[in-house]
Design a protein around this motif. Structure first.
Motif, PDB file in Angstrom:
ATOM      1  N   GLY A   1       0.904   0.726   4.192  1.00 29.44           N
ATOM      2  CA  GLY A   1       0.702  -0.584   4.830  1.00 29.44           C
ATOM      3  C   GLY A   1       1.442  -0.690   6.145  1.00 29.44           C
ATOM      4  O   GLY A   1       0.970  -1.347   7.087  1.00 29.44           O
ATOM      5  N   LEU A   2       2.603  -0.023   6.227  1.00 25.38           N
ATOM      6  CA  LEU A   2       3.433  -0.107   7.435  1.00 25.38           C
ATOM      7  C   LEU A   2       3.152   1.049   8.396  1.00 25.38           C
ATOM      8  O   LEU A   2       3.744   1.115   9.466  1.00 25.38           O
ATOM      9  N   ALA A   3       2.231   1.952   8.021  1.00 25.70           N
ATOM     10  CA  ALA A   3       1.891   3.089   8.898  1.00 25.70           C
ATOM     11  C   ALA A   3       1.213   2.556  10.163  1.00 25.70           C
ATOM     12  O   ALA A   3       0.587   1.492  10.148  1.00 25.70           O
ATOM     13  N   SER A   4       1.369   3.334  11.221  1.00 28.40           N
ATOM     14  CA  SER A   4       0.904   2.914  12.547  1.00 28.40           C
ATOM     15  C   SER A   4      -0.557   2.435  12.546  1.00 28.40           C
ATOM     16  O   SER A   4      -1.464   3.188  12.199  1.00 28.40           O
ATOM     17  N   GLY A   5      -0.777   1.199  12.926  1.00 30.27           N
ATOM     18  CA  GLY A   5      -2.134   0.671  13.109  1.00 30.27           C
ATOM     19  C   GLY A   5      -2.804   0.141  11.846  1.00 30.27           C
ATOM     20  O   GLY A   5      -3.906  -0.410  11.918  1.00 30.27           O
ATOM     21  N   MET A   6      -2.192   0.276  10.677  1.00 32.92           N
ATOM     22  CA  MET A   6      -2.848  -0.173   9.442  1.00 32.92           C
ATOM     23  C   MET A   6      -3.023  -1.683   9.420  1.00 32.92           C
ATOM     24  O   MET A   6      -4.099  -2.193   9.103  1.00 32.92           O
ATOM     25  N   LEU A   7      -1.963  -2.412   9.783  1.00 28.06           N
ATOM     26  CA  LEU A   7      -2.039  -3.881   9.773  1.00 28.06           C
ATOM     27  C   LEU A   7      -3.140  -4.359  10.731  1.00 28.06           C
ATOM     28  O   LEU A   7      -3.925  -5.247  10.394  1.00 28.06           O
ATOM     29  N   GLU A   8      -3.204  -3.740  11.905  1.00 27.53           N
ATOM     30  CA  GLU A   8      -4.216  -4.122  12.900  1.00 27.53           C
ATOM     31  C   GLU A   8      -5.626  -3.858  12.367  1.00 27.53           C
ATOM     32  O   GLU A   8      -6.547  -4.634  12.606  1.00 27.53           O
TER      33      GLU A   8
ATOM     34  N   PRO B   1      -5.515 -16.970   6.035  1.00 23.78           N
ATOM     35  CA  PRO B   1      -4.052 -16.900   5.991  1.00 23.78           C
ATOM     36  C   PRO B   1      -3.500 -16.069   7.143  1.00 23.78           C
ATOM     37  O   PRO B   1      -4.197 -15.211   7.694  1.00 23.78           O
ATOM     38  N   LEU B   2      -2.251 -16.319   7.461  1.00 20.91           N
ATOM     39  CA  LEU B   2      -1.534 -15.499   8.430  1.00 20.91           C
ATOM     40  C   LEU B   2      -1.374 -14.110   7.806  1.00 20.91           C
ATOM     41  O   LEU B   2      -1.103 -14.003   6.612  1.00 20.91           O
ATOM     42  N   LEU B   3      -1.550 -13.067   8.615  1.00 21.02           N
ATOM     43  CA  LEU B   3      -1.370 -11.702   8.115  1.00 21.02           C
ATOM     44  C   LEU B   3      -0.165 -11.104   8.829  1.00 21.02           C
ATOM     45  O   LEU B   3      -0.106 -11.116  10.058  1.00 21.02           O
ATOM     46  N   SER B   4       0.797 -10.606   8.067  1.00 17.82           N
ATOM     47  CA  SER B   4       1.987 -10.060   8.719  1.00 17.82           C
ATOM     48  C   SER B   4       2.474  -8.797   8.015  1.00 17.82           C
ATOM     49  O   SER B   4       2.082  -8.519   6.884  1.00 17.82           O
ATOM     50  N   ALA B   5       3.334  -8.068   8.720  1.00 20.30           N
ATOM     51  CA  ALA B   5       3.952  -6.870   8.133  1.00 20.30           C
ATOM     52  C   ALA B   5       5.228  -7.299   7.412  1.00 20.30           C
ATOM     53  O   ALA B   5       5.833  -8.304   7.772  1.00 20.30           O
ATOM     54  N   ALA B   6       5.617  -6.550   6.398  1.00 22.40           N
ATOM     55  CA  ALA B   6       6.854  -6.843   5.662  1.00 22.40           C
ATOM     56  C   ALA B   6       8.031  -6.860   6.630  1.00 22.40           C
ATOM     57  O   ALA B   6       8.307  -5.843   7.272  1.00 22.40           O
ATOM     58  N   CYS B   7       8.712  -7.997   6.758  1.00 24.11           N
ATOM     59  CA  CYS B   7       9.833  -8.060   7.712  1.00 24.11           C
ATOM     60  C   CYS B   7      11.036  -7.272   7.188  1.00 24.11           C
ATOM     61  O   CYS B   7      11.907  -6.887   7.958  1.00 24.11           O
ATOM     62  N   GLN B   8      11.058  -6.997   5.873  1.00 28.16           N
ATOM     63  CA  GLN B   8      12.142  -6.198   5.290  1.00 28.16           C
ATOM     64  C   GLN B   8      11.772  -4.714   5.245  1.00 28.16           C
ATOM     65  O   GLN B   8      12.530  -3.907   4.690  1.00 28.16           O
ATOM     66  N   GLY B   9      10.592  -4.378   5.801  1.00 28.31           N
ATOM     67  CA  GLY B   9      10.144  -2.976   5.833  1.00 28.31           C
ATOM     68  C   GLY B   9      10.141  -2.364   4.441  1.00 28.31           C
ATOM     69  O   GLY B   9       9.713  -3.007   3.471  1.00 28.31           O
ATOM     70  N   GLY B  10      10.644  -1.142   4.326  1.00 31.48           N
ATOM     71  CA  GLY B  10      10.673  -0.435   3.044  1.00 31.48           C
ATOM     72  C   GLY B  10      11.742  -0.965   2.097  1.00 31.48           C
ATOM     73  O   GLY B  10      11.836  -0.521   0.961  1.00 31.48           O
TER      74      GLY B  10
ATOM     75  N   VAL C   1      -0.302 -13.586   4.026  1.00 28.46           N
ATOM     76  CA  VAL C   1      -0.413 -12.319   3.300  1.00 28.46           C
ATOM     77  C   VAL C   1       0.490 -11.320   4.019  1.00 28.46           C
ATOM     78  O   VAL C   1       0.362 -11.131   5.237  1.00 28.46           O
ATOM     79  N   VAL C   2       1.418 -10.739   3.282  1.00 27.83           N
ATOM     80  CA  VAL C   2       2.382  -9.798   3.860  1.00 27.83           C
ATOM     81  C   VAL C   2       2.038  -8.397   3.366  1.00 27.83           C
ATOM     82  O   VAL C   2       1.855  -8.187   2.164  1.00 27.83           O
ATOM     83  N   ILE C   3       1.945  -7.474   4.299  1.00 26.51           N
ATOM     84  CA  ILE C   3       1.591  -6.091   3.948  1.00 26.51           C
ATOM     85  C   ILE C   3       2.820  -5.191   4.046  1.00 26.51           C
ATOM     86  O   ILE C   3       3.532  -5.205   5.052  1.00 26.51           O
ATOM     87  N   GLY C   4       3.072  -4.415   3.000  1.00 27.23           N
ATOM     88  CA  GLY C   4       4.204  -3.481   2.993  1.00 27.23           C
ATOM     89  C   GLY C   4       3.802  -2.137   2.413  1.00 27.23           C
ATOM     90  O   GLY C   4       2.616  -1.849   2.240  1.00 27.23           O
ATOM     91  N   GLY C   5       4.796  -1.321   2.083  1.00 28.68           N
ATOM     92  CA  GLY C   5       4.563   0.038   1.580  1.00 28.68           C
ATOM     93  C   GLY C   5       4.376   0.993   2.753  1.00 28.68           C
ATOM     94  O   GLY C   5       3.993   0.571   3.854  1.00 28.68           O
TER      95      GLY C   5
ATOM     96  N   LEU D   1       0.891  -1.163   0.000  1.00 31.65           N
ATOM     97  CA  LEU D   1       0.000   0.000   0.000  1.00 31.65           C
ATOM     98  C   LEU D   1       0.926   1.209   0.000  1.00 31.65           C
ATOM     99  O   LEU D   1       1.505   1.568   1.034  1.00 31.65           O
ATOM    100  N   SER D   2       1.137   1.771  -1.163  1.00 32.48           N
ATOM    101  CA  SER D   2       2.097   2.875  -1.301  1.00 32.48           C
ATOM    102  C   SER D   2       1.484   3.974  -2.166  1.00 32.48           C
ATOM    103  O   SER D   2       0.307   4.288  -1.973  1.00 32.48           O
ATOM    104  N   THR D   3       2.227   4.557  -3.097  1.00 35.50           N
ATOM    105  CA  THR D   3       1.651   5.577  -3.983  1.00 35.50           C
ATOM    106  C   THR D   3       0.437   4.966  -4.696  1.00 35.50           C
ATOM    107  O   THR D   3      -0.599   5.604  -4.863  1.00 35.50           O
ATOM    108  N   GLY D   4       0.624   3.729  -5.151  1.00 37.07           N
ATOM    109  CA  GLY D   4      -0.479   2.910  -5.660  1.00 37.07           C
ATOM    110  C   GLY D   4      -0.613   1.690  -4.771  1.00 37.07           C
ATOM    111  O   GLY D   4      -0.092   1.680  -3.645  1.00 37.07           O
TER     112      GLY D   4
END
Ligand code: ADP
Ligand code: ZN
Length: 293
Positions: free
Chosen positions: A246-253, A268-277, A239-243, A127-130
């Protein structure tokens, strides 16, 4: 030396890589016309030795060495831009291109595999510019015959943007990207507040402003709705969420809460990108390692 780039709609990240390890990383805002873009490349690599190869992940899909845009509203000159040719002329070495969501998906998969935790089926969503993505099926990254695979931002969702805008820059309507990208969050916030509000400011406002919270929760619901649809097609384990959004405070929750409210089988398991940006750069470097083997 490998020169790795991650070219997004907002920023360009660049790394000098030796032995598969990032030695130095730089970042610069993306430019919106070709001459400015050439300057960004020069700025980013100033003072670095000539690379033996260049590997790039970028917004848009790669078909025949050219970048093509799905959403024509994001960076107009990018659609049909001969990026491989431009970089080959600039660095006089082989250039490899891949879509940014696909690279980041592979980067996240490889990071899990290194810990013995690789799911066979993983979907990365940025979840980024697009809104983009990368799909790993049966432990293999899927690029698709036209490089289009996992352009999840243009999946249709049954929700409507809160400012009533439906038309997407891809020419269709009802796309996830029109609700849940940073661009879409800022657009909806601007309409609701009657003044320019950036995506980052919207997240800060959400702590005290119910209207801001509603926009973000609505976006999270649209993401959850899309995830549920993809899951029923390919049977996802993670499902991994990044951008940055996606990584902004509380978005994953918020996405997790929206998924929790659905009757989803074998969720599926939902997680944040472990490699971040740096998920995109990580993927580009992993793919380059594979080509060298
Ligand atoms: P790119 O699209 O270039 O890969 P990002 O993943 O950083 O880059 O996404 C950029 C989008 O994220 C922009 O719409 C920007 O406004 C938004 N953004 C950047 N930082 C934040 C933040 N801290 N919180 C929420 N949104 C952010
Ligand atoms: Zn679209």
């Amino acid at each position: 030396m490998l020169l790795a780039f991650d070219i997004g709609g907002t920023k360009v990240a660049c790394a000098r890589v030796e032995g598969g390890v990032i030695r130095e990383r730089r970042q610069y805002p993306m430019a919106y016309e070709p001459a400015g873009f050439a300057e960004v490349i020069d700025q980013l690599t100033a003072g670095w030795a000539a690379p033996s190869r260049v590997a790039v992940c970028t917004t848009g899909y790669i078909d025949g060495g050219r970048v093509h845009s799905v959403n024509l509203d994001i960076i107009r000159f990018w659609d049909g831009f001969a990026l491989a040719e431009m970089l080959q002329a600039r660095f006089a070495c082989p250039v490899d291109l891949i879509n940014d969501g696909q690279a980041a998906g592979w980067g996240e998969y490889v990071a899990r595999r290194a810990r013995g935790l690789a799911p066979a089926n993983l979907l990365f969503m940025t979840l980024s510019t697009g809104v983009g993505g990368g799909l790993v099926l049966d432990h293999r990254l899927r690029r698709g015959p036209h490089g289009l695979a996992a352009h999840v931002g243009h999946a249709g969702v049954r929700l409507m943007a809160l400012d009533g805008v439906t038309a997407c820059g891809c020419g269709r309507s009802g796309c996830l990207e029109m609700i849940a990208s940073g661009t879409a969050l800022a657009r909806q916030a601007g309409a609701l507040f009657g003044r320019p509000v950036s995506s980052a400011e919207l997240f800060a406002l959400a702590a005290t402003e119910l209207r801001a919270e509603r926009i973000i929760v609505h976006a999270a619901q649209a993401v959850a709705e899309a995830i549920a649809g993809f899951h029923m097609i390919v049977d996802l384990q993670e499902v991994v969420i990044g951008g940055s959004v996606g990584l902004a405070s509380g978005m994953l929750e918020r996405i997790r809460a929206a998924l929790h409210d659905m009757p989803l089988r074998a969720a599926p398991l939902l997680s944040a990108a472990c490699q971040g940006g740096d998920a995109g750069l990580t993927g580009v470097i992993a793919l380059d390692n594979e080509r060298q083997e």
